[in-house]
Design a protein around this motif. Structure first.
Motif, mmCIF file in Angstrom:
data_model
loop_
_atom_site.group_PDB
_atom_site.id
_atom_site.type_symbol
_atom_site.label_atom_id
_atom_site.label_comp_id
_atom_site.label_asym_id
_atom_site.label_seq_id
_atom_site.Cartn_x
_atom_site.Cartn_y
_atom_site.Cartn_z
ATOM 1 N N VAL A 118 14.681 -6.139 -11.464
ATOM 2 C CA VAL A 118 14.652 -6.592 -10.076
ATOM 3 C C VAL A 118 14.447 -5.418 -9.118
ATOM 4 O O VAL A 118 13.687 -5.508 -8.165
ATOM 5 C CB VAL A 118 15.946 -7.353 -9.734
ATOM 6 N N LEU A 119 15.102 -4.290 -9.417
ATOM 7 C CA LEU A 119 14.982 -3.133 -8.524
ATOM 8 C C LEU A 119 13.537 -2.647 -8.445
ATOM 9 O O LEU A 119 13.024 -2.321 -7.381
ATOM 10 C CB LEU A 119 15.902 -2.001 -8.991
ATOM 11 N N GLU A 120 12.892 -2.635 -9.606
ATOM 12 C CA GLU A 120 11.496 -2.208 -9.652
ATOM 13 C C GLU A 120 10.629 -3.121 -8.777
ATOM 14 O O GLU A 120 9.782 -2.660 -8.005
ATOM 15 C CB GLU A 120 11.021 -2.247 -11.106
ATOM 16 N N GLU A 121 10.871 -4.424 -8.882
ATOM 17 C CA GLU A 121 10.101 -5.383 -8.087
ATOM 18 C C GLU A 121 10.365 -5.181 -6.596
ATOM 19 O O GLU A 121 9.468 -5.269 -5.767
ATOM 20 C CB GLU A 121 10.461 -6.820 -8.482
ATOM 21 N N LEU A 122 11.638 -4.908 -6.308
ATOM 22 C CA LEU A 122 12.045 -4.704 -4.920
ATOM 23 C C LEU A 122 11.323 -3.496 -4.319
ATOM 24 O O LEU A 122 10.738 -3.569 -3.241
ATOM 25 C CB LEU A 122 13.553 -4.478 -4.910
ATOM 26 N N LEU A 123 11.347 -2.406 -5.042
ATOM 27 C CA LEU A 123 10.731 -1.184 -4.534
ATOM 28 C C LEU A 123 9.216 -1.333 -4.467
ATOM 29 O O LEU A 123 8.562 -0.762 -3.603
ATOM 30 C CB LEU A 123 11.104 0.008 -5.425
ATOM 31 N N ARG A 124 8.671 -2.115 -5.364
ATOM 32 C CA ARG A 124 7.224 -2.308 -5.395
ATOM 33 C C ARG A 124 6.758 -3.135 -4.191
ATOM 34 O O ARG A 124 5.716 -2.857 -3.595
ATOM 35 C CB ARG A 124 6.833 -3.026 -6.692
ATOM 36 N N THR A 125 7.543 -4.163 -3.849
ATOM 37 C CA THR A 125 7.066 -5.091 -2.831
ATOM 38 C C THR A 125 7.553 -4.766 -1.422
ATOM 39 O O THR A 125 6.973 -5.226 -0.453
ATOM 40 C CB THR A 125 7.519 -6.524 -3.164
ATOM 41 N N PHE A 126 8.610 -3.976 -1.311
ATOM 42 C CA PHE A 126 9.199 -3.786 0.009
ATOM 43 C C PHE A 126 8.312 -3.030 1.002
ATOM 44 O O PHE A 126 8.245 -3.415 2.172
ATOM 45 C CB PHE A 126 10.579 -3.133 -0.107
ATOM 46 N N PRO A 127 7.616 -1.976 0.580
ATOM 47 C CA PRO A 127 6.782 -1.261 1.555
ATOM 48 C C PRO A 127 5.788 -2.171 2.278
ATOM 49 O O PRO A 127 5.580 -2.036 3.487
ATOM 50 C CB PRO A 127 6.042 -0.223 0.700
ATOM 51 N N ALA A 128 5.224 -3.120 1.554
ATOM 52 C CA ALA A 128 4.262 -4.029 2.179
ATOM 53 C C ALA A 128 4.921 -4.772 3.331
ATOM 54 O O ALA A 128 4.344 -4.928 4.411
ATOM 55 C CB ALA A 128 3.739 -5.022 1.142
ATOM 56 N N THR A 129 6.142 -5.216 3.095
ATOM 57 C CA THR A 129 6.836 -5.998 4.115
ATOM 58 C C THR A 129 7.250 -5.132 5.293
ATOM 59 O O THR A 129 7.199 -5.574 6.445
ATOM 60 C CB THR A 129 8.047 -6.697 3.475
ATOM 61 N N VAL A 130 7.644 -3.900 5.003
ATOM 62 C CA VAL A 130 7.980 -2.988 6.101
ATOM 63 C C VAL A 130 6.769 -2.787 6.995
ATOM 64 O O VAL A 130 6.846 -2.851 8.224
ATOM 65 C CB VAL A 130 8.481 -1.638 5.547
ATOM 66 N N GLU A 131 5.638 -2.603 6.349
ATOM 67 C CA GLU A 131 4.396 -2.404 7.085
ATOM 68 C C GLU A 131 4.094 -3.620 7.963
ATOM 69 O O GLU A 131 3.752 -3.505 9.143
ATOM 70 C CB GLU A 131 3.249 -2.196 6.092
ATOM 71 N N LEU A 132 4.264 -4.785 7.359
ATOM 72 C CA LEU A 132 4.001 -6.028 8.082
ATOM 73 C C LEU A 132 4.980 -6.204 9.242
ATOM 74 O O LEU A 132 4.591 -6.559 10.359
ATOM 75 C CB LEU A 132 4.089 -7.212 7.112
ATOM 76 N N ALA A 133 6.250 -5.933 8.972
ATOM 77 C CA ALA A 133 7.267 -6.117 10.007
ATOM 78 C C ALA A 133 7.038 -5.156 11.166
ATOM 79 O O ALA A 133 7.191 -5.514 12.334
ATOM 80 C CB ALA A 133 8.658 -5.915 9.406
ATOM 81 N N LEU A 134 6.630 -3.930 10.831
ATOM 82 C CA LEU A 134 6.341 -2.962 11.892
ATOM 83 C C LEU A 134 5.170 -3.433 12.751
ATOM 84 O O LEU A 134 5.216 -3.360 13.974
ATOM 85 C CB LEU A 134 6.022 -1.594 11.288
ATOM 86 N N THR A 135 4.143 -3.944 12.070
ATOM 87 C CA THR A 135 2.996 -4.461 12.815
ATOM 88 C C THR A 135 3.450 -5.567 13.766
ATOM 89 O O THR A 135 3.068 -5.593 14.942
ATOM 90 C CB THR A 135 1.952 -5.039 11.841
ATOM 91 N N ALA A 136 4.264 -6.477 13.223
ATOM 92 C CA ALA A 136 4.739 -7.595 14.031
ATOM 93 C C ALA A 136 5.531 -7.085 15.235
ATOM 94 O O ALA A 136 5.386 -7.569 16.351
ATOM 95 C CB ALA A 136 5.595 -8.524 13.175
ATOM 96 N N MET A 137 6.352 -6.074 14.991
ATOM 97 C CA MET A 137 7.212 -5.571 16.053
ATOM 98 C C MET A 137 6.402 -4.823 17.108
ATOM 99 O O MET A 137 6.653 -4.942 18.313
ATOM 100 C CB MET A 137 8.241 -4.618 15.421
ATOM 101 N N ILE A 138 5.413 -4.071 16.646
ATOM 102 C CA ILE A 138 4.542 -3.370 17.596
ATOM 103 C C ILE A 138 3.811 -4.388 18.462
ATOM 104 O O ILE A 138 3.701 -4.248 19.680
ATOM 105 C CB ILE A 138 3.537 -2.463 16.840
ATOM 106 N N PHE A 139 3.361 -5.438 17.826
ATOM 107 C CA PHE A 139 2.702 -6.513 18.568
ATOM 108 C C PHE A 139 3.674 -7.129 19.587
ATOM 109 O O PHE A 139 3.341 -7.290 20.767
ATOM 110 C CB PHE A 139 2.210 -7.570 17.572
ATOM 111 N N ALA A 140 4.886 -7.426 19.117
ATOM 112 C CA ALA A 140 5.850 -8.093 19.986
ATOM 113 C C ALA A 140 6.216 -7.217 21.188
ATOM 114 O O ALA A 140 6.240 -7.680 22.331
ATOM 115 C CB ALA A 140 7.100 -8.466 19.199
#
Lengths: 334, 558, 300
Positions: A87-109
């Motif tokens: 699970v940790l491996e999956e978490l570390l693999r997928t989390f950067p994408a979401t951080v990137e997305l969330a930052l984009t969303a926040m910059i937009f907001a």
């Protein structure tokens, strides 16, 4: 200041301990218990017994709990039954994408929301003001996945611009040292790849950023209105200061304080919303992985991901508090 | 067709009016399809294939899912293969073969001068090493979820570790000389040759298997973990493509094997990009960001065609059925089973939910397969007849628990929830009460249907090789929990048919089996459907295989 | 999703009395936003109650032949066209209001009851009870709303009841915190001090004075929560957490199931989507204007 930080940190401990107990018990409360959660409906009595012995599920619950916490602290969150990877491996693999997305969303907001809220307040009572209030109420109520669907329909289906799946064109021969694709493109000297990754972020970023946008508009507008009626602004006006100076030095700076807090509070909203947004846009991040795990009833992943999210959420709010304490000394003693 | 992202020759920096901070590269030129006019020649021969998921594992012996075999089909080769676009057996790594009269000894003459991707020679010893590897699996590697096809075809291992496994059909492999392999069976079988076309019997480099610890499996039988790296980083075969790299969730790259023994691939690279939903794959193709994909949703076919894409049809080699588990009294009642068969408007289900070209299925095998003939009992859509049968059955207020899966779409069952709803409405119209039950396809749904927990269930089968045994034998050759019935006549007919070496006699036996099955109504076959693949206009030479054995090496881009 | 969390802006305690009610009512009537909200909510509730009589066709039976590539769009006979199984889409959208209302109201009432109980415990007793309850509340709020709901729903298995309970549980801490804050404020207010000093019994003070006076913001929050509950239920359905019976016309599910038709029948997902927006917008507008009307601070 240090005492403030320490006190706030100490407050976190019971929350995290409680939460870990809750999540631990959660898996125990699943229909059929953890063994069946692991085995699915193939759980024959023998298989259940085997798994129970293998994972020490026949021990008293507090012993199991301590063991589980020990594992978690060592980074062992179990194995995903769906992908068969830790699970940790999956978490570390997928989390950067979401951080990137969330930052984009926040910059937009923030990028759109603060100016909009500011001008709405400046032109209080005009059509712009009414439109921004109505728009923000609308933005708050529209379901993320419905908005995503409409964006997809408009931009990808009808206009044929902007990608709607994935993070990057597979033809981009891009290196990914950090896992943040835009950043990767920049540090590896591949601006094409960075731009391409950015293009993939636009639609999901807008979808995910809309609720925060609505909230930022409202808060900015309200807080600018408050500040405009403050005595010091009136004094400044009476003194004959240039309007631009007043706006910059007094109004905006003071009005932005509440916005900072709100931005911190949005982290939870973004992580939750990412589950829906990433599903709509086939964006291979944390949220999409989580959504797939729901469909597959992959409890180890759900447990690990929820715990991780809660920790992130709590920590970000702590940081916001601290930042706020730095800006506004009154908070420290409150 | 617009496209974005790729060679950004004519990139415009678009700053959307509402996006203040973000400026993004989007919408490049108007090239019609990807790969054309790329600045680099290499890009012209890279195919981007949108898969529906990441492969589970790239070790042929351990996979049983279509996304894994799609990739391993390019890396590995089997002794015998299926003809392009069909199901007939043709030469593979073996140039020719002989089957002894008692159907117990198979002799293969191997192709000469073939090398594995790691430079190791391909020869009789290597073939036998693979067979010995499969036969000697121990522990978790023996479980159904790991070595499914070996268990299905060869039934058991050197040392069986579970009671459910049978005596192995495998009787030994001998390297007669460098280029001759003799495979012995413990019992006659007319099926093995067709079965050896399965991608799961792909021949791997024995050295790589050993070096990269292919056989190390840990975890539980239900959730096996492969600790070696053979199946994730070092799959080594003889095929026209070599493994390149794999970032899960993002892309998997194969590169051309320039040392390939046969006609070399025209593509220099294949990239598999997982895009889970069919609608998203279709959109990616229309937008020009991928070249090809499989499992197109019938709903997208028109829009794909009008966008200029090619729609390729895989001949139907499947069937969808409504299965009954005869564990409960109500399902043991033949009148009830017949009533259900008459109650369902199969014509409407097929019309509403399947693409043009799909047909109502009447038997548990496709009508294109040899031995099929229509001289068995058929059940037409007849609500009155259904009501009458219910009345005769002696069951008052019949209630049926009806299971359907979520999170799955197959050619034979494009939209399971849709099929369920249509059938539910039909059953209710005939006077049944229906209790819905749903669970995720894998593992819950498959497990519960296999265990026979569902009185009514939606399932189907896509054929693996061109033999009725792969359909009828898989379903009804012996007692299984899934169907929970014992009908010795059906069982015997099918096992006789499997062993019978004489083709004419086999055909007669399968005809008889179809008649028996239709009368017994163990379930209601309702659909057989072509499946659809789509490709950009410039993709040439892709021949979809009805058994999903596509060889992508024949593809070129222009 | 966690809109309600972000929006838990406590409403200042009210001095009650007939005049305030009348005052608030007057302000509500004059507020176009309130009227718009009330109209939308009325429309939604009327449709939900009268769906069986308003709907022209049965909601779960095909009424026309469709194929994957020819799904008829809106016509005089079928205002919203047919759905992917040949059922009348307009009928299903109307029936969907009924399901949304049920899901919204049941989950709201459950969540409110649970939250009020917790808040009442904390607010009425104070001390260590308060401490424990509030830590639990903090803990629950530390998981983002949607993820929390997913966890609860997954634990309870599939089905609509699981969805409703999940949404209720997510809303509980919000109500608990709100009510507690109100009660603490009330406890220090003049009239309670007065009542205590003339010897009114504690239970009577809590139940007779503090609780009723604390309820105003709860009503406001409740109206807003109905909106989020409807959106959240749709979100869970979108993720596959919904009724076992897919023939139930539930908006979220309808939206999720018809996304596949983006290229061939894009309107199929738009109708239920708009229905969700209308219902949620109605309750949000009404809730916001209620808040404004009841809170002098918002009178700007």
């Amino acid at each position: 200041m240090l005492r403030f930080v320490v006190r706030r940190l100490a407050l976190l401990v019971p929350i995290l301990v409680g939460l870990s107990i809750l999540l631990f018990l959660w898996v125990r409360a699943l229909p059929g218990g953890p063994a069946e959660a692991l085995l699915g409906e193939r759980a024959t009595p023998e298989a259940v017994e085997r798994v129970q012995r293998l994972y020490g599920l026949d021990r008293p619950w507090y012993e199991q709990y301590l063991r589980w916490v020990g594992n978690v602290l060592r980074g062992d969150l179990g194995v995903s039954t769906r992908t068969q990877h830790p699970v940790l491996e999956e978490l570390l693999r997928t989390f950067p994408a979401t951080v990137e997305l969330a930052l984009t969303a926040m910059i937009f907001a923030v990028g759109v929301g603060v100016p909009l809220g500011y001008f709405a307040a400046r032109r209080h009572g005009t059509w712009l003001d009414h439109a921004s209030v109505a728009g923000s109420l609308f933005g708050i109520t529209i379901p993320v996945f419905f908005l995503g669907y409409m964006l997809k329909f408009a931009f990808a289906e009808k206009l044929g611009i902007l990608p709607t799946a994935g993070r990057q064109d597979p033809l981009m021969d891009a290196e990914h040292p950090t896992g943040f694709y835009v950043l990767d493109g920049l540090v590896t000297g591949n601006p094409e790849a960075a731009l391409d990754a950015l293009a993939h972020l636009i639609l999901p970023g807008i979808a995910l950023g809309t609720i925060p946008l609505a909230i930022v508009v409202r808060i900015t507008r309200a807080s600018v209105l408050d500040v405009l009626h403050e005595d010091y602004v009136r004094t400044a006006e009476a003194k004959g200061l240039r309007p631009a100076t007043i706006r910059g030095r007094h109004v905006l700076r003071n009005a932005l304080l509440p916005v900072v807090t709100i931005v911190g509070l949005q982290v939870g909203l973004l992580l939750g919303g990412a589950v829906l947004t990433e599903t709509v846009f086939a964006f291979p991040g944390f949220g999409k992985f989580m959504a797939d795990s729901i469909t597959a009833r992959d409890y180890a992943v759900l447990q690990g991901f929820i715990l991780f999210t809660a920790v992130i959420f709590v920590l970000v709010n702590l940081l916001v508090d601290i930042a706020y304490g730095l800006i506004d000394p009154r908070v420290r003693t409150a | 067709m617009r496209r974005y992202g790729m060679p950004l020759r004519r990139t415009m920096a678009v700053t959307a009016g509402l996006v203040l901070v973000l400026s993004a590269a989007a919408c490049g030129g108007d090239e019609e399809t990807p790969g054309t006019g790329g600045t680099e020649a290499a890009r012209g021969s890279t195919l981007i294939f949108a898969s529906s998921a990441d492969p589970a594992i790239l070790d042929p012996a351990f996979h049983s899912d279509g996304e894994s075999s799609r990739v391993t089909n390019q890396i590995f080769e089997t002794l015998v293969a299926t003809e392009e676009g069909g199901t007939d057996v043709v030469a593979g790594l073996a140039e020719s073969w002989e089957v002894s009269e008692d159907a117990r000894t198979y002799t293969f003459k191997l192709r000469q001068g073939v090398k594995f991707h790691d430079g190791e020679p391909f020869n009789a010893a290597a073939v036998c090493a693979n067979f010995e590897r499969w036969y000697n699996f121990t522990g978790l590697a023996q479980s159904d979820s790991v070595s499914y096809y070996w268990v299905t075809v060869f039934r058991g291992f050197a040392k069986n570790e579970a009671d459910t496994l049978g005596k192995s059909l495998y009787g030994g492999c001998t390297a007669k000389d460098d280029g001759t392999v003799e495979l012995k069976l413990t019992e006659p079988s007319a099926v093995v040759l067709s079965a050896l076309t399965l991608s799961s019997f792909g021949i791997a480099s024995p050295k790589a298997l050993k070096d990269y610890k292919a056989d190390e499996v840990s975890g539980t039988a239900e959730s096996p973990q492969f600790t070696g790296t053979f199946g994730t980083e070092h799959p080594v075969g003889t095929g026209p493509f070599k493994f390149g790299s794999w970032t899960r969730g993002d892309k998997l790259e194969l590169v051309r094997n320039d040392e390939y023994w046969g006609e070399k691939a025209k593509l220099s690279k294949i990239i598999f990009q997982p895009i889970e939903k069919a609608a998203d794959r279709a959109q990616a193709l229309r937008a020009g960001s991928v070249h090809a994909f499989d499992y197109a949703d019938p709903a997208d076919l028109e829009s794909l065609k009008s966008a200029g894409a090619q729609v390729l049809e895989r001949a139907p080699f499947n069937m969808g059925y409504l299965g009954f588990s005869q564990r409960t009294d109500i399902m043991k009642n033949q009148k009830i089973r017949q009533a259900i068969a008459h109650a369902i408007n199969r014509e409407n289900v097929v019309k509403t939910k399947y693409a043009a070209g799909a047909k109502v299925a009447n038997a548990f095998m496709p009508d294109s397969l040899w031995s099929y003939s229509e001289d068995f009992t058929k059940y037409d859509y007849n609500v009155d007849k259904a009501k009458q049968l219910i009345a005769e059955s002696g069951v008052s207020n019949p209630t049926l628990e009806f299971c359907y899966p979520s999170g799955v779409s197959r050619a034979y069952m494009v939209d399971p929830a849709g099929n369920f709803q249509l059938m539910k409405a039909d059953l209710e119209a005939a006077g049944f009460k229906v209790t819905p039950k749903t669970s995720p396809w894998s593992p819950d749904y498959l497990n519960s249907t296999q265990a026979g927990d569902c009185p009514l269930f939606l399932l189907g089968w896509n054929g693996d090789f061109g033999d009725p045994d792969n359909f009828l034998g898989t379903f009804f050759q012996s007692f299984s929990n899934q169907w929970s019935f014992r009908n010795e006549e059906i069982f015997k007919t099918l096992s006789d048919a499997e062993k019978e070496p004489d083709q004419a006699k086999r055909e007669a036996l399968y005809k008889q089996a179809n008649t028996l099955i239709a009368d017994f109504v163990p379930g209601v076959p309702y659909a057989q459907s072509p499946s659809f693949s789509a490709a950009a206009k410039n993709v040439q030479g892709w021949v979809p295989s009805p058994v999903l054995n596509d060889k992508l090496a024949s593809i070129s881009l222009n | 999703m966690s809109l309600s969390q972000a929006e838990t802006v406590a409403v200042a305690p009210e001095e009650t009395g007939g005049s305030l009610g009348r005052d608030a009512w007057r302000r509500l009537r004059r507020n176009p936003v309130a009227i718009a909200g009330a109209l939308l909510v009325t429309l939604f509730v009327v449709v939900a109650l009268l769906a069986p009589w308003l709907a022209p066709y049965p909601p779960d039976k095909p009424v026309g032949q469709v194929t994957p590539v020819s799904i008829p769009g809106p016509s005089a006979e079928h205002w919203f066209g047919l759905d992917d199984l040949g059922r009348d889409e307009f009928t299903r959208v109307l029936w969907g209001a009924r399901w949304s209302l049920v899901i919204g109201v049941v989950s709201l009432l459950l969540g409110m009851a649970g939250g009020l109980l917790l808040g009442l415990l904390a607010g009425a007793f104070g001390g260590w009870v308060d401490g424990v309850v509030m830590r639990v509340v903090d803990m629950m709020l530390s998981v983002p709303g949607l993820l929390f709901a997913i966890g609860v729903a997954a634990m309870l298995g599939s089905g609509l009841d699981a969805v409703m309970i999940a949404i209720a549980v997510v809303n509980m801490p919000i109500f608990a915190r709100l009510l507690r804050g109100q009660m603490l404020a009330q406890r220090r207010s003049d009239y309670v001090l007065a009542a205590t000093s003339v010897g009114v019994r504690r239970r009577r003070i809590v139940l007779g004075h503090i609780l009723p006076n604390s309820l105003t913001p709860v009503i406001v929050q409740g109206t807003l929560t109905l909106a989020t509950a409807i959106v959240d239920a749709a979100g869970l359905a979108f993720l596959g957490l919904s009724s076992n019976d897919p023939s139930i016309p539930e908006w979220g599910r309808m939206l999720a199931d018809t996304q596949r038709y983006l290229s061939s029948a894009p309107l199929l997902a738009v109708f239920p989507g708009l229905a969700i927006v209308i219902a949620a917008l109605g309750f949000t507008l009404l809730g916001e204007s209620l808040r404004e009307a009841l809170d002098p601070k918002y009178r700007r």
